[in-house]
Design an enzyme around this catalytic site. Structure first.
Site, PDB file in Angstrom:
ATOM      1  N   LYS A  90      34.323  42.299  83.231  1.00  0.00           N
ATOM      2  CA  LYS A  90      33.165  42.214  82.014  1.00  0.00           C
ATOM      3  C   LYS A  90      32.896  41.436  80.567  1.00  0.00           C
ATOM      4  O   LYS A  90      31.781  42.000  79.672  1.00  0.00           O
ATOM      5  CB  LYS A  90      33.057  44.039  81.387  1.00  0.00           C
ATOM      6  CG  LYS A  90      32.482  44.282  83.536  1.00  0.00           C
ATOM      7  CD  LYS A  90      31.065  43.841  83.509  1.00  0.00           C
ATOM      8  CE  LYS A  90      30.981  44.669  85.131  1.00  0.00           C
ATOM      9  NZ  LYS A  90      29.493  43.839  84.598  1.00  0.00           N
ATOM     10  N   HIS A  99      26.737  32.862  92.676  1.00  0.00           N
ATOM     11  CA  HIS A  99      27.517  33.428  93.496  1.00  0.00           C
ATOM     12  C   HIS A  99      26.503  34.634  94.041  1.00  0.00           C
ATOM     13  O   HIS A  99      26.357  34.995  93.027  1.00  0.00           O
ATOM     14  CB  HIS A  99      28.823  33.604  93.252  1.00  0.00           C
ATOM     15  CG  HIS A  99      29.956  32.990  93.216  1.00  0.00           C
ATOM     16  ND1 HIS A  99      31.055  33.008  93.476  1.00  0.00           N
ATOM     17  CD2 HIS A  99      29.709  31.558  93.496  1.00  0.00           C
ATOM     18  CE1 HIS A  99      31.835  31.532  93.151  1.00  0.00           C
ATOM     19  NE2 HIS A  99      30.767  30.595  93.190  1.00  0.00           N
ATOM     20  N   PRO A 117      40.289  41.954  82.550  1.00  0.00           N
ATOM     21  CA  PRO A 117      39.411  41.341  83.077  1.00  0.00           C
ATOM     22  C   PRO A 117      39.051  41.911  84.184  1.00  0.00           C
ATOM     23  O   PRO A 117      38.242  41.257  85.467  1.00  0.00           O
ATOM     24  CB  PRO A 117      40.508  39.734  83.047  1.00  0.00           C
ATOM     25  CG  PRO A 117      41.733  40.481  83.004  1.00  0.00           C
ATOM     26  CD  PRO A 117      41.638  42.259  82.186  1.00  0.00           C
ATOM     27  N   TYR A 177      29.746  45.214  88.906  1.00  0.00           N
ATOM     28  CA  TYR A 177      29.678  44.326  89.095  1.00  0.00           C
ATOM     29  C   TYR A 177      29.258  43.475  88.354  1.00  0.00           C
ATOM     30  O   TYR A 177      28.922  42.360  87.712  1.00  0.00           O
ATOM     31  CB  TYR A 177      30.316  43.871  90.252  1.00  0.00           C
ATOM     32  CG  TYR A 177      31.671  41.806  90.399  1.00  0.00           C
ATOM     33  CD1 TYR A 177      32.390  42.426  90.019  1.00  0.00           C
ATOM     34  CD2 TYR A 177      30.869  41.081  90.138  1.00  0.00           C
ATOM     35  CE1 TYR A 177      33.453  41.219  90.126  1.00  0.00           C
ATOM     36  CE2 TYR A 177      31.080  39.784  89.757  1.00  0.00           C
ATOM     37  CZ  TYR A 177      32.805  39.793  89.684  1.00  0.00           C
ATOM     38  OH  TYR A 177      33.628  38.975  89.293  1.00  0.00           O
ATOM     39  N   TYR A 190      39.743  39.207  95.518  1.00  0.00           N
ATOM     40  CA  TYR A 190      40.040  39.822  94.414  1.00  0.00           C
ATOM     41  C   TYR A 190      41.352  39.851  95.662  1.00  0.00           C
ATOM     42  O   TYR A 190      40.798  41.122  96.602  1.00  0.00           O
ATOM     43  CB  TYR A 190      39.053  40.497  93.579  1.00  0.00           C
ATOM     44  CG  TYR A 190      38.511  40.260  93.112  1.00  0.00           C
ATOM     45  CD1 TYR A 190      37.150  39.639  93.280  1.00  0.00           C
ATOM     46  CD2 TYR A 190      38.809  40.330  91.143  1.00  0.00           C
ATOM     47  CE1 TYR A 190      35.857  39.438  91.528  1.00  0.00           C
ATOM     48  CE2 TYR A 190      38.151  40.203  90.293  1.00  0.00           C
ATOM     49  CZ  TYR A 190      37.126  39.078  90.221  1.00  0.00           C
ATOM     50  OH  TYR A 190      36.054  39.020  88.867  1.00  0.00           O
TER      51      TYR A 190
HETATM   52  P1  RFL Z   1      36.411  36.525  70.783  1.00  0.00           P
HETATM   53  O1  RFL Z   1      36.307  35.650  71.840  1.00  0.00           O
HETATM   54  O2  RFL Z   1      37.266  36.667  70.644  1.00  0.00           O
HETATM   55  O3  RFL Z   1      35.779  35.982  69.322  1.00  0.00           O
HETATM   56  C1  RFL Z   1      36.294  36.001  68.538  1.00  0.00           C
HETATM   57  C2  RFL Z   1      36.115  34.956  67.137  1.00  0.00           C
HETATM   58  O4  RFL Z   1      36.292  35.981  65.730  1.00  0.00           O
HETATM   59  C3  RFL Z   1      37.261  34.190  64.860  1.00  0.00           C
HETATM   60  N1  RFL Z   1      37.994  35.179  63.774  1.00  0.00           N
HETATM   61  C4  RFL Z   1      37.716  35.638  62.915  1.00  0.00           C
HETATM   62  N2  RFL Z   1      37.182  34.093  62.022  1.00  0.00           N
HETATM   63  C5  RFL Z   1      37.032  35.113  60.720  1.00  0.00           C
HETATM   64  N3  RFL Z   1      37.738  35.680  59.902  1.00  0.00           N
HETATM   65  C6  RFL Z   1      38.752  35.914  60.799  1.00  0.00           C
HETATM   66  N4  RFL Z   1      39.340  37.031  60.277  1.00  0.00           N
HETATM   67  C7  RFL Z   1      38.823  36.324  62.660  1.00  0.00           C
HETATM   68  N5  RFL Z   1      39.581  36.391  63.296  1.00  0.00           N
HETATM   69  C8  RFL Z   1      39.265  36.346  64.337  1.00  0.00           C
HETATM   70  C9  RFL Z   1      38.494  34.405  66.550  1.00  0.00           C
HETATM   71  O5  RFL Z   1      38.772  32.851  65.705  1.00  0.00           O
HETATM   72  C10 RFL Z   1      37.926  34.105  66.887  1.00  0.00           C
HETATM   73  O6  RFL Z   1      37.116  32.983  67.450  1.00  0.00           O
HETATM   74  O7  RFL Z   1      35.595  37.353  70.979  1.00  0.00           O
HETATM   75  P2  RFL Z   1      34.293  37.635  71.193  1.00  0.00           P
HETATM   76  O8  RFL Z   1      33.017  36.507  70.473  1.00  0.00           O
HETATM   77  O9  RFL Z   1      33.611  39.657  70.771  1.00  0.00           O
HETATM   78  O10 RFL Z   1      34.074  37.029  72.788  1.00  0.00           O
HETATM   79  C11 RFL Z   1      34.536  38.335  73.486  1.00  0.00           C
HETATM   80  C12 RFL Z   1      35.021  37.405  74.818  1.00  0.00           C
HETATM   81  O11 RFL Z   1      35.956  36.376  74.561  1.00  0.00           O
HETATM   82  C13 RFL Z   1      35.989  38.059  75.479  1.00  0.00           C
HETATM   83  O12 RFL Z   1      35.788  39.830  75.796  1.00  0.00           O
HETATM   84  C14 RFL Z   1      36.114  37.643  76.844  1.00  0.00           C
HETATM   85  O13 RFL Z   1      36.968  36.696  76.931  1.00  0.00           O
HETATM   86  C15 RFL Z   1      37.202  38.878  78.237  1.00  0.00           C
HETATM   87  N6  RFL Z   1      37.060  37.942  80.024  1.00  0.00           N
HETATM   88  C16 RFL Z   1      36.248  37.606  80.160  1.00  0.00           C
HETATM   89  N7  RFL Z   1      35.114  38.578  80.523  1.00  0.00           N
HETATM   90  C17 RFL Z   1      33.667  37.743  80.662  1.00  0.00           C
HETATM   91  O14 RFL Z   1      33.364  38.007  80.782  1.00  0.00           O
HETATM   92  N8  RFL Z   1      34.037  37.517  82.207  1.00  0.00           N
HETATM   93  C18 RFL Z   1      35.600  37.349  83.219  1.00  0.00           C
HETATM   94  O15 RFL Z   1      35.463  36.474  84.093  1.00  0.00           O
HETATM   95  C19 RFL Z   1      36.362  37.726  81.615  1.00  0.00           C
HETATM   96  N9  RFL Z   1      37.790  36.838  81.561  1.00  0.00           N
HETATM   97  C20 RFL Z   1      38.712  37.316  79.944  1.00  0.00           C
HETATM   98  C21 RFL Z   1      38.866  36.804  81.477  1.00  0.00           C
HETATM   99  C22 RFL Z   1      39.007  37.606  78.855  1.00  0.00           C
HETATM  100  C23 RFL Z   1      40.170  36.904  79.463  1.00  0.00           C
HETATM  101  N10 RFL Z   1      41.634  36.637  78.340  1.00  0.00           N
HETATM  102  C24 RFL Z   1      42.340  35.731  77.945  1.00  0.00           C
HETATM  103  C25 RFL Z   1      41.388  37.442  77.709  1.00  0.00           C
HETATM  104  C26 RFL Z   1      40.407  36.197  81.475  1.00  0.00           C
HETATM  105  C27 RFL Z   1      40.811  36.843  80.711  1.00  0.00           C
HETATM  106  C28 RFL Z   1      42.299  35.930  80.897  1.00  0.00           C
HETATM  107  C1  PHB Z   2      38.014  33.738  85.607  1.00  0.00           C
HETATM  108  O1  PHB Z   2      37.316  32.924  86.169  1.00  0.00           O
HETATM  109  O2  PHB Z   2      38.654  33.991  83.975  1.00  0.00           O
HETATM  110  C2  PHB Z   2      38.098  35.024  85.976  1.00  0.00           C
HETATM  111  C3  PHB Z   2      37.339  35.401  87.510  1.00  0.00           C
HETATM  112  C4  PHB Z   2      36.704  37.547  87.131  1.00  0.00           C
HETATM  113  C5  PHB Z   2      37.194  38.059  86.280  1.00  0.00           C
HETATM  114  C6  PHB Z   2      38.059  37.479  85.388  1.00  0.00           C
HETATM  115  C7  PHB Z   2      38.809  35.887  85.295  1.00  0.00           C
HETATM  116  O3  PHB Z   2      37.160  38.815  86.626  1.00  0.00           O
END
Ligand code: RFL
Ligand code: PHB
Length: 389
Positions: free
Chosen positions: A296, A72, A292, A384, A200
């Site tokens: 990031k 994008h 989110p 961004y 957004y």
């Molecule tokens: P994770 O993905 O939470 O993985 C951690 C892993 O550790 C395990 N765990 C354990 N394992 C062993 N012993 C324990 N005691 C443990 N406790 C936990 C868990 O089961 C899991 O498998 O962390 P990590 O790897 O640091 O990754 C971070 C990302 O997942 C997170 O920052 C992103 O998903 C945030 N996020 C977004 N980030 C972006 O860069 N771009 C986006 O568009 C974006 N959109 C989002 C998001 C997060 C969202 N939610 C649900 C919080 C959109 C949403 C809705």
């Molecule tokens: C997503 O597609 O899940 C998404 C995209 C952009 C954001 C957060 C989540 O800023």
């Protein structure tokens, strides 16, 4: 069992670190509390910065991302229906890639399985010992049996609720936190995205985001009060609310359908300082959380582990502590810069229950400044798409 680096958690941070270490010839074991299927079932991030894309390419896990990811050039902002395109490519010469975190995780898991590197899924009672000394250990239970891993370093890649940060004595860590009074209700649907780029949207009724996973799968979010329950939101109620919050001409094009996933994510800004405790390193969501809005979280996790892998490589190659000493300050500088940006996008685009008319006028002034000033748009685009010093 013995390894050089015990990695707690098989999310994107743990798996990317595993791959980086493997490439450097450093032995690592990943210990994950859930099953691989559970990890792959979580619907999360959707946007990769250029530097994350470059790293995944460098690690050779790019075949599907390059075939199926969607580059994008920009995003659209909508403020009470008024549209403003932010053209990243024209403003700062960079793009982002829309490719789901689920897919990134899947690609990294497959590569790890193919290489035969060790991963232990469904480990319970994971505990970290003696990270203050030179011989840390990680203990856990698997299939009712107690196991222990001796290692040189422990990488805490276990997310916000993991055991790594919780293992640090309270007086050794400072926490900086803001919990927002709302969350995002997200829906995944097998329909064409409403627009080619992400939208957004700020609206008096609350924020909305139109995103996607592919040309046939869309992801939409709306801001809801923290007390909301997902059961109160039928698909029809969700679509009606989304239509209310976006530009009417775009709303007309919205292709709705039955949701294949629906969940509420709370919004939080959170930073732990420092992020190294002796031989224990915190990475990704274990170290920090951003709302989110700036897309990031995943990108920060990838950045942290690339810094950590560099430090460990330097340690094993040269017996140098320099990278290890620099880990916490390097990660924290990037963390705070990214926290600021994510906080700023959140406060620009959401509706805050207590901000009043003054707060709403300031939000409008911020949007109008973006419309009027290329420099303001450039700053948004620079952050961004991922700003690195
Ligand atoms: P994770 O993905 O939470 O993985 C951690 C892993 O550790 C395990 N765990 C354990 N394992 C062993 N012993 C324990 N005691 C443990 N406790 C936990 C868990 O089961 C899991 O498998 O962390 P990590 O790897 O640091 O990754 C971070 C990302 O997942 C997170 O920052 C992103 O998903 C945030 N996020 C977004 N980030 C972006 O860069 N771009 C986006 O568009 C974006 N959109 C989002 C998001 C997060 C969202 N939610 C649900 C919080 C959109 C949403 C809705
Ligand atoms: C997503 O597609 O899940 C998404 C995209 C952009 C954001 C957060 C989540 O800023």
């Amino acid at each position: 069992m013995r390894t050089q680096v015990a990695i707690i958690g098989a999310g994107p941070a743990g798996l990317t670190l595993g791959r980086l270490l493997e490439r450097a010839g450093i032995d690592a074991i990943i210990i994950e509390q859930r099953s691989a299927d559970y990890v792959l079932g979580r619907i999360r991030a959707g946007v990769l910065e250029q530097s994350s894309v470059d790293l995944l390419r460098d690690l050779g896990v790019n075949a599907r991302m390059d075939a199926e990811g969607i580059p994008h050039d920009g995003v659209e902002l909508s403020f009470d229906g008024d549209m403003l395109r932010i053209n990243f490519h024209e403003l700062v010469g960079r793009r982002v890639m829309v490719y789901g975190q689920t897919e990134v995780t899947h690609d990294l898991m497959e590569a790890r399985a193919a290489s035969g590197a060790r991963s232990i899924y469904e480990a319970s009672d994971v505990a970290i010992h003696d990270f203050d000394g030179e011989r840390p250990r990680v203990s856990f239970k698997k299939d009712g049996q107690h196991h222990e891993i001796e290692c040189d370093f422990v990488a805490g890649c276990d997310g916000f609720h993991g055991v790594s940060r919780a293992s640090v004595p309270a007086d050794a860590i400072s926490i900086f936190e803001r919990v927002y009074p709302f969350g995002w209700l997200g829906i995944l649907v097998d329909q064409r995205p409403v627009a080619e780029e992400l939208i957004y949207a700020h609206h008096a009724r609350g924020f909305a985001l139109c995103s996607m996973r592919s040309h046939t799968r869309s992801r939409y979010y709306i801001q809801v009060d923290s007390s909301e329950k997902v059961e109160n939101w039928s698909d029809d109620r969700f679509w009606d609310e989304l239509r209310n919050r976006i530009n009417p001409e775009i709303a007309e094009r919205l292709q709705t359908g039955a949701s294949i996933e629906k969940s509420i994510a709370p919004l939080r800004s959170f930073v732990a300082e420092p992020v190294r405790f002796g031989r224990l390193f915190l990475t990704g969501d274990a170290a920090h959380i951003v709302p989110p809005t700036g897309a990031k979280g995943l990108n920060m996790a990838i950045h942290d582990v690339s810094v950590l892998a560099g430090a460990l490589e330097e340690f094993y190659a040269e017996r140098s502590q320099a990278g290890i000493e620099a880990y916490s300050p390097t990660v924290l500088e990037n963390t705070w810069r990214t926290e600021r940006f994510s906080w700023w996008m959140t406060q620009l685009l959401h509706t805050f229950p207590d901000s009043g008319d003054f707060g709403r006028r300031i939000q409008r002034a911020d949007f109008d400044y973006l419309r009027a000033s290329r420099i303001a748009r450039q700053s948004l685009a620079e952050n961004y798409t991922g700003f690195r010093v």
